[in-house]
Write an enzyme that holds these catalytic residues in place. Structure first.
Site, PDB file in Angstrom:
ATOM      1  N   GLY A 193       0.856  -1.185   0.000  1.00  0.00           N
ATOM      2  CA  GLY A 193       0.000   0.000   0.000  1.00  0.00           C
ATOM      3  C   GLY A 193       0.888   1.230   0.000  1.00  0.00           C
ATOM      4  N   ILE A 194       0.299   2.385   0.295  1.00  0.00           N
ATOM      5  CA  ILE A 194       1.094   3.623   0.227  1.00  0.00           C
ATOM      6  C   ILE A 194       2.246   3.595   1.227  1.00  0.00           C
ATOM      7  CG2 ILE A 194      -0.342   4.959   1.852  1.00  0.00           C
ATOM      8  CD1 ILE A 194       0.117   7.391  -0.069  1.00  0.00           C
TER       9      ILE A 194
ATOM     10  N   GLN B 158     -10.763   7.313  -0.592  1.00  0.00           N
ATOM     11  CA  GLN B 158     -11.643   8.137  -1.413  1.00  0.00           C
ATOM     12  C   GLN B 158     -11.343   9.630  -1.299  1.00  0.00           C
ATOM     13  OE1 GLN B 158     -15.712   7.263  -0.379  1.00  0.00           O
ATOM     14  NE2 GLN B 158     -15.633   5.181  -1.171  1.00  0.00           N
TER      15      GLN B 158
ATOM     16  N   ARG C  55     -15.072  11.756  13.727  1.00  0.00           N
ATOM     17  CA  ARG C  55     -15.766  10.531  13.311  1.00  0.00           C
ATOM     18  C   ARG C  55     -16.346   9.728  14.465  1.00  0.00           C
ATOM     19  NH1 ARG C  55     -11.891   8.303   8.431  1.00  0.00           N
ATOM     20  NH2 ARG C  55     -12.287  10.137   7.173  1.00  0.00           N
TER      21      ARG C  55
HETATM   22  C1  LIG Z   1     -12.682   2.630   1.665  1.00  0.00           C
HETATM   23  C2  LIG Z   1     -11.557   3.413   2.315  1.00  0.00           C
HETATM   24  C3  LIG Z   1     -11.464   4.790   2.133  1.00  0.00           C
HETATM   25  C4  LIG Z   1     -10.423   5.517   2.732  1.00  0.00           C
HETATM   26  N1  LIG Z   1     -10.303   6.860   2.462  1.00  0.00           N
HETATM   27  C5  LIG Z   1      -9.236   7.547   2.966  1.00  0.00           C
HETATM   28  C6  LIG Z   1      -9.009   8.913   2.625  1.00  0.00           C
HETATM   29  O1  LIG Z   1      -9.764   9.510   1.871  1.00  0.00           O
HETATM   30  N2  LIG Z   1      -7.932   9.536   3.157  1.00  0.00           N
HETATM   31  C7  LIG Z   1      -7.056   8.903   3.998  1.00  0.00           C
HETATM   32  O2  LIG Z   1      -6.081   9.524   4.457  1.00  0.00           O
HETATM   33  N3  LIG Z   1      -7.233   7.606   4.309  1.00  0.00           N
HETATM   34  C8  LIG Z   1      -8.285   6.921   3.813  1.00  0.00           C
HETATM   35  N4  LIG Z   1      -8.467   5.599   4.128  1.00  0.00           N
HETATM   36  C9  LIG Z   1      -7.455   4.973   4.980  1.00  0.00           C
HETATM   37  C10 LIG Z   1      -6.204   4.689   4.153  1.00  0.00           C
HETATM   38  O3  LIG Z   1      -6.586   4.186   2.907  1.00  0.00           O
HETATM   39  C11 LIG Z   1      -5.321   3.677   4.862  1.00  0.00           C
HETATM   40  O4  LIG Z   1      -5.061   4.121   6.153  1.00  0.00           O
HETATM   41  C12 LIG Z   1      -4.002   3.532   4.131  1.00  0.00           C
HETATM   42  O5  LIG Z   1      -4.214   3.271   2.777  1.00  0.00           O
HETATM   43  C13 LIG Z   1      -3.200   2.414   4.757  1.00  0.00           C
HETATM   44  O6  LIG Z   1      -2.062   2.219   3.967  1.00  0.00           O
HETATM   45  P1  LIG Z   1      -1.111   1.021   4.290  1.00  0.00           P
HETATM   46  O7  LIG Z   1      -0.072   1.038   3.225  1.00  0.00           O
HETATM   47  O8  LIG Z   1      -0.704   1.069   5.695  1.00  0.00           O
HETATM   48  O9  LIG Z   1      -2.061  -0.283   4.154  1.00  0.00           O
HETATM   49  P2  LIG Z   1      -2.768  -0.899   2.868  1.00  0.00           P
HETATM   50  O10 LIG Z   1      -2.960   0.090   1.806  1.00  0.00           O
HETATM   51  O11 LIG Z   1      -3.961  -1.652   3.347  1.00  0.00           O
HETATM   52  O12 LIG Z   1      -1.682  -1.930   2.338  1.00  0.00           O
HETATM   53  C14 LIG Z   1      -1.372  -3.095   3.060  1.00  0.00           C
HETATM   54  C15 LIG Z   1      -0.565  -4.005   2.163  1.00  0.00           C
HETATM   55  O13 LIG Z   1      -0.048  -5.092   2.912  1.00  0.00           O
HETATM   56  C16 LIG Z   1      -0.256  -6.306   2.217  1.00  0.00           C
HETATM   57  N5  LIG Z   1      -0.216  -7.390   3.195  1.00  0.00           N
HETATM   58  C17 LIG Z   1      -1.110  -7.686   4.174  1.00  0.00           C
HETATM   59  N6  LIG Z   1      -0.681  -8.759   4.873  1.00  0.00           N
HETATM   60  C18 LIG Z   1       0.501  -9.128   4.331  1.00  0.00           C
HETATM   61  C19 LIG Z   1       1.430 -10.179   4.600  1.00  0.00           C
HETATM   62  N7  LIG Z   1       1.218 -11.083   5.558  1.00  0.00           N
HETATM   63  N8  LIG Z   1       2.543 -10.243   3.842  1.00  0.00           N
HETATM   64  C20 LIG Z   1       2.783  -9.360   2.842  1.00  0.00           C
HETATM   65  N9  LIG Z   1       1.922  -8.369   2.526  1.00  0.00           N
HETATM   66  C21 LIG Z   1       0.808  -8.251   3.272  1.00  0.00           C
HETATM   67  C22 LIG Z   1      -1.597  -6.072   1.534  1.00  0.00           C
HETATM   68  O14 LIG Z   1      -1.787  -6.976   0.472  1.00  0.00           O
HETATM   69  C23 LIG Z   1      -1.388  -4.636   1.048  1.00  0.00           C
HETATM   70  O15 LIG Z   1      -0.612  -4.613  -0.119  1.00  0.00           O
HETATM   71  C24 LIG Z   1      -9.492   4.850   3.544  1.00  0.00           C
HETATM   72  C25 LIG Z   1      -9.594   3.467   3.734  1.00  0.00           C
HETATM   73  C26 LIG Z   1     -10.601   2.748   3.131  1.00  0.00           C
HETATM   74  C27 LIG Z   1     -10.670   1.254   3.333  1.00  0.00           C
END
Ligand SMILES: Cc1cc2nc3c(=O)[nH]c(=O)nc-3n(C[C@H](O)[C@H](O)[C@H](O)COP(=O)(O)OP(=O)(O)OC[C@H]3O[C@@H](n4cnc5c(N)ncnc54)[C@H](O)[C@@H]3O)c2cc1C
Length: 367
Positions: A15-16, A50, A279
């Site tokens: 993810g990001i 979003q 929220r």
């Molecule tokens: C519907 C929705 C709308 C949202 N809107 C907003 C918004 O408008 N603004 C905002 O700031 N935030 C928003 N959020 C929150 C934001 O999207 C998340 O907080 C953020 O994207 C998290 O990023 P991340 O990289 O930590 O996790 P994620 O983007 O969830 O990425 C996690 C990654 O880890 C991988 N993974 C999981 N387990 C394992 C494993 N065991 N081994 C290897 N890889 C693994 C997954 O496949 C994925 O690639 C929203 C969330 C959702 C669900």
């Protein structure tokens, strides 16, 4: 090209947060392996985000005040300082200059308003911001000479040696692609957990399938500190269904109103900021009004919904929701505020283990 079974930096998740960590390490000249459970970009919450990204604009102090208030006084001021101090430069450098994310706005950015923010400061691309960030980010990393990407490869466990984390066991061999039930070791100078949230543990969540808190679990099993795991954010306006979709807060930011089954607008009775209260306040109010009257709908008639939020209007149409009569909404699991405890540069309590993004408890979110 890295030797895929040993790497300077092993990033778990794409993810990001994982993409950002991989880019930062690669820019420093490290060899990076990104191993991700995702089979496609949409397997990360990032792709589903979003409303957009909060920035400081010219006033970091006001963003800091809003974050501390929304965290109910439980956020760490030092962590919030790190966020507001770095936010503008990170957005400019990574999202604008490196990835060319086409944020809305003709001359300058079109900043949107969201709940708990005292100013319009949200950068967005329509209401599909995450999708417009993650695709370019993954393509950028794919083309980077220091980075190898391994998709559909879940980390199963961390490898430890005398209290330090020295890598992880993956369910797929980075060299051959073969599956291995007991895990293939990848050794790394540093391991970065970026595995996202825990939504899939709940009956209703806005998160994609596979958000099962793997990073938090692996860190805890390895002996790392995990804190504030009880602080789980429930989004107040998810479509009221066993298979919900998120109705972005930006819709309330543009003027949508919450009404109970009697058609009454109730949020002004709960908080002076009404629909734009934090929220947790709005989620509790929606739950209370649903209990008392049976239903809550998001009245989108004050705005040009289909023009301003075409993706959401389409999602409603796909699910047979007539948004002109209001969208039925209910609170739903959305975001893990706690997680693997880290300092302001992502260091966990274990040597050589870092955590970033939603799986990390940075101290920014508070309660
Ligand atoms: C519907 C929705 C709308 C949202 N809107 C907003 C918004 O408008 N603004 C905002 O700031 N935030 C928003 N959020 C929150 C934001 O999207 C998340 O907080 C953020 O994207 C998290 O990023 P991340 O990289 O930590 O996790 P994620 O983007 O969830 O990425 C996690 C990654 O880890 C991988 N993974 C999981 N387990 C394992 C494993 N065991 N081994 C290897 N890889 C693994 C997954 O496949 C994925 O690639 C929203 C969330 C959702 C669900």
């Amino acid at each position: 090209m890295t030797d895929a079974t040993t790497t300077d930096v092993l990033v778990l998740g794409s993810g990001i947060a994982g993409c950002g960590a991989a880019l930062a390490a690669a820019r420093e000249g490290a060899s990076v392996l990104v191993a991700t459970k995702a089979q496609q970009p949409a397997d990360a919450s990032t792709d589903w985000a979003q409303g957009g990204i909060a920035t400081t604009r010219d006033d970091p102090e006001s963003l800091k005040r809003d974050i501390l208030a929304a965290g109910d006084g439980e956020a760490d001021p030092e962590a919030v300082d790190a966020l507001v101090g770095d936010a503008a430069a990170a957005v400019e450098d990574v999202l604008v200059d490196t990835l060319g994310v086409p944020f809305d706005g003709e001359e300058g950015f079109d900043y949107a308003r969201e709940a708990a923010h005292s100013a319009a400061r949200i950068l967005h691309v329509d209401a599909a911001t995450g999708h417009h960030i993650l695709g370019p980010f993954l393509r950028h990393l794919d083309a980077h000479e220091n980075i190898d990407m391994l998709e559909d490869a879940a980390a199963l466990d961390l490898i430890t040696d005398e209290g330090a984390v020295t890598g992880a066991l993956l369910d797929r061999n980075p060299r051959t692609g073969d599956r291995a039930e007991t895990g293939v070791p990848v050794f790394a100078g540093s391991t970065v957990l970026a595995t996202g949230g825990i939504g899939d543990l709940y009956r209703r969540s806005t998160n994609p399938r596979g958000s099962t808190g793997d990073g938090v679990a692996m860190a805890a099993l390895a002996g790392a500190d995990v804190t504030d795991a009880e602080y789980v954010q429930f989004h107040p306006t998810a479509y009221d269904d066993a298979d919900p979709f998120l109705v972005s807060e930006a819709v309330r930011g543009e003027g949508a109103l919450l009404r109970n089954a009697d058609g009454e607008r109730f949020m002004p009775d709960y908080h002076e900021d009404a629909e734009l209260a934090p929220r947790d306040v709005v989620a509790r109010a929606v739950a209370a009004e649903r209990d008392a009257t049976g239903e809550v709908r998001l009245d989108v008639s004050p705005l040009a919904f289909a023009e301003e939020f075409p993706g959401l209007a389409e999602a409603c149409a796909d699910r047979g929701v007539d948004w002109e009569t209001g969208i039925p909404v209910a609170p739903c699991e959305h975001f893990l505020c706690g997680g693997v405890a880290v300092d302001t540069v992502g260091r966990t309590s274990l040597d050589r283990l870092f955590a970033v993004g939603e799986c990390a408890r940075t101290g920014v979110h508070g309660a």
